[in-house]
Scaffold this motif. Sequence first.
Motif: not given
Length: 405
Positions: A383-405
């Motif tokens: 049930x992997x979502x390759x398209x979504x993972x590719x989209x998120x992890x190539x997007x700097x804004x999405x990476x910076x938006x993920x919670x760190x604490x």
Amino acid sequence: MFEQEKQTARINIGISNPDQKIILSIDGGGMRGILTLQLLKRLEQIAGSPCYKWVDFVSGTSTGAIISGLILAGKSAIEIEELYKSLVTRVFKKRSLTSSRTINPPEFDKVNYRDELRQLFTDETLEYLSKQSGIDCLFTSKDMAAGEEVFFTAIQNNGSKGTYKSSLMRGVLEATMSAPTYFLPFERFIDGGTTTFNNPVLAAAMEAFYYDGKGKYTPENTTIFSFGTGTCLRFVDPNKTSNPDGIDAFFWLNYVMDESSKDASEMQVNMLRSGLIPHLDFRRYQLSLDMNTLNKMPDKDISKHGIKNKEWLYQLTDKELAKIDMADVTKFGLMEAIGEAAADFICPPAESQIPLANRSGNWFQKDLLAPNSKSRGALVSARGNIAQIQSHLSNPAWIDSVKTE
């Protein structure tokens, strides 16, 4: 010993070489081993005789070791099923009214289990059973004092070999099933499934090809049958991973214990399927316990198995299937029904009178792979979502938006 049955069985399960060696490996999984026994019963039916008459090597962890040990002792899958039903109902006996895995562990005692093993095996050693049956063996456990996995083996190869071949079978089978929080450790030993060998197939292959079985077994002359016990998939919404349902400590304890063993098992299977050991005939039979898989198999009547408001397999939900714990004996009948459905998927009853060459089912003739896949099992969901993972992890804004604490 059993030479005619061996040759007939090999032909019936799609092995043309009369000198082919056969390794049978069975995963751990507590009471879910009843599922595996439905597959072994069907395999023996196709072969035309019990496994102990034609396998050369058995290996197992925990519940898989119990089944393998009984094969070593000359029991058929039908006989093992009857013993297994009695064993499971007696083994998962609460240590006290207040005992539980998390608050007052261990949850169960091993009084009945030790008594059953004593009656089944008396004081027979691995070496004695191996010599008597002509079958080599390997069982796994975790040695807490040494901080490593330990392999109990007895191999007949120009003499009897195996560091722990003089061990009593009943002691080995208690060592391999002493799962933490469910049962007390067996002195220094705990369940082999706590490490990477809940699925012992790679350990069996290494022992056969590179250690005490070297020369007797080669990849070119060996078929490996590897059986799982059903795997519960945990699907967690990505938005809930930082705050999972329930108490965090319990969630992560169970998640890490379950998933690490599961991933290790799949890595071993993928490696053997990859061709890294050339010319090996590898056949894996496993299923994931989710509705995507169940809907591929024939529906089965489960009205007598105590599942509230559910009369058929197809009425179950992923949430209910994900809760099938290895010690939940209330789901024992359900797991038996799922095993029967899996056996019918592998060997469709409607094809039983059709010549083998014209059948579309697997019939234990080859690895149970999904169509057009070299690594994914036909009954294991992806049930992997390759398209979504590719989209998120190539997007700097999405990476910076993920919670760190």
